[in-house]
Design a protein around this motif. Structure first.
Motif, PDB file in Angstrom:
ATOM      1  N   UNK A  69      19.352   6.689  -6.711  1.00  0.00           N
ATOM      2  CA  UNK A  69      19.827   7.506  -5.580  1.00  0.00           C
ATOM      3  C   UNK A  69      21.227   7.999  -5.880  1.00  0.00           C
ATOM      4  N   UNK A  70      22.094   7.108  -6.359  1.00  0.00           N
ATOM      5  CA  UNK A  70      23.464   7.491  -6.693  1.00  0.00           C
ATOM      6  C   UNK A  70      23.459   8.506  -7.840  1.00  0.00           C
ATOM      7  N   UNK A  71      22.562   8.296  -8.802  1.00  0.00           N
ATOM      8  CA  UNK A  71      22.490   9.210  -9.962  1.00  0.00           C
ATOM      9  C   UNK A  71      22.069  10.614  -9.535  1.00  0.00           C
ATOM     10  N   UNK A  72      21.119  10.695  -8.595  1.00  0.00           N
ATOM     11  CA  UNK A  72      20.637  12.007  -8.130  1.00  0.00           C
ATOM     12  C   UNK A  72      21.707  12.744  -7.351  1.00  0.00           C
ATOM     13  N   UNK A 131       0.823  -1.211   0.000  1.00  0.00           N
ATOM     14  CA  UNK A 131       0.000   0.000   0.000  1.00  0.00           C
ATOM     15  C   UNK A 131       0.860   1.265   0.000  1.00  0.00           C
ATOM     16  N   UNK A 132       1.935   1.239   0.770  1.00  0.00           N
ATOM     17  CA  UNK A 132       2.802   2.422   0.814  1.00  0.00           C
ATOM     18  C   UNK A 132       3.504   2.649  -0.523  1.00  0.00           C
ATOM     19  N   UNK A 133       3.971   1.567  -1.142  1.00  0.00           N
ATOM     20  CA  UNK A 133       4.652   1.706  -2.440  1.00  0.00           C
ATOM     21  C   UNK A 133       3.694   2.230  -3.501  1.00  0.00           C
ATOM     22  N   UNK A 134       2.462   1.723  -3.493  1.00  0.00           N
ATOM     23  CA  UNK A 134       1.471   2.171  -4.484  1.00  0.00           C
ATOM     24  C   UNK A 134       1.175   3.667  -4.314  1.00  0.00           C
ATOM     25  N   UNK A 168      10.505   8.615  -3.639  1.00  0.00           N
ATOM     26  CA  UNK A 168      11.574   8.667  -2.652  1.00  0.00           C
ATOM     27  C   UNK A 168      12.365   7.364  -2.805  1.00  0.00           C
ATOM     28  N   UNK A 169      13.480   7.445  -3.512  1.00  0.00           N
ATOM     29  CA  UNK A 169      14.218   6.232  -3.843  1.00  0.00           C
ATOM     30  C   UNK A 169      14.830   5.545  -2.617  1.00  0.00           C
ATOM     31  N   UNK A 170      15.258   6.319  -1.659  1.00  0.00           N
ATOM     32  CA  UNK A 170      15.801   5.723  -0.428  1.00  0.00           C
ATOM     33  C   UNK A 170      14.728   4.904   0.284  1.00  0.00           C
ATOM     34  N   UNK A 171      13.548   5.501   0.402  1.00  0.00           N
ATOM     35  CA  UNK A 171      12.448   4.801   1.071  1.00  0.00           C
ATOM     36  C   UNK A 171      11.994   3.603   0.245  1.00  0.00           C
TER      37      UNK A 171
END
Length: 217
Positions: A212-215, A98-101, A111-114
């Protein structure tokens, strides 16, 4: 005793002896035929090679069925004993889903870290759920990686949608309504979906870390 009486007695003795000699082959023939008939009857009553092979196949089949029943019984007992942990992981997978959706809604920025954290947890929960449910390993051809060399936000959103579909199908599996389910198709379907969830989660986690690394560059 007169010569006539002596000759008469000798004649009867010779005749009786000759009759005994003549009857001997007949008696032997009858006895031999009886033995042959008895042997043939006994042989006819014995099962042929094809029947014996069929009987062995049936015995092997019965043993295989009994082994499968015992394995299924052991798996069901294991599931019942581990129900608290199975239920915890099952519920957690839905919370993560549910959170990912929610993260891929049009007005949201990923939020790539999350995302990497959530998918890492999803993979861990899925792997433990597979073990506790004693699910069989699906065929290798079933699990296909969705990971691509070049990742961007559009691609990762597509992968998340694919993960969403997998989780929806997985949580609807009848095995979660009755842990004692022994239907092979149901169990295999659960195994197949869970394996895809684990692999897709791992792909998303890898892609999220790359982004994340790219950002940060």
């Amino acid at each position: 005793m007169s010569n006539w009486r002596i000759k008469t007695l000798q004649y009867f003795k010779i005749t009786k002896y000759s009759a005994s000699i003549c009857l001997l082959p007949v008696v032997l023939t009858i006895l031999t035929s009886a033995n042959v008939t008895t042997a043939q009857t006994t042989t006819a009553n014995l099962p042929g090679p094809g029947i014996r092979e069929g009987n062995r196949s049936m015995d092997d089949y019965d043993r295989a069925i009994n082994r499968m029943k015992n394995d299924a019984k052991a798996a069901n007992e294991r599931r019942r004993n581990l129900f608290p942990q199975i239920n915890e992981d099952f519920q957690r997978i839905q919370v993560i889903h549910n959170e990912i959706v929610r993260m891929i809604q049009p007005d949201k920025v990923l939020n790539y870290d999350r995302l990497a954290e959530l998918t890492g947890d999803l993979k861990k929960r899925g792997s433990r759920l597979r073990e506790n449910l004693a699910l069989p390993q699906p065929e290798k051809a079933v699990t296909q990686s969705t990971h691509s060399e070049s990742s961007d936000e559009t691609e990762i959103r597509k992968t998340i949608v694919a993960l969403h579909d997998l989780i929806v199908d997985f949580v609807a599996n009848p095995i979660f309504k009755n842990l004692g389910v022994v239907d092979a198709k149901v169990i295999y379907s659960a195994s197949e979906k869970l394996d895809s969830i684990i692999n897709t989660s791992d792909d998303i986690k890898r892609e999220a870390k790359l982004l994340v690394k790219s950002d940060k560059k």
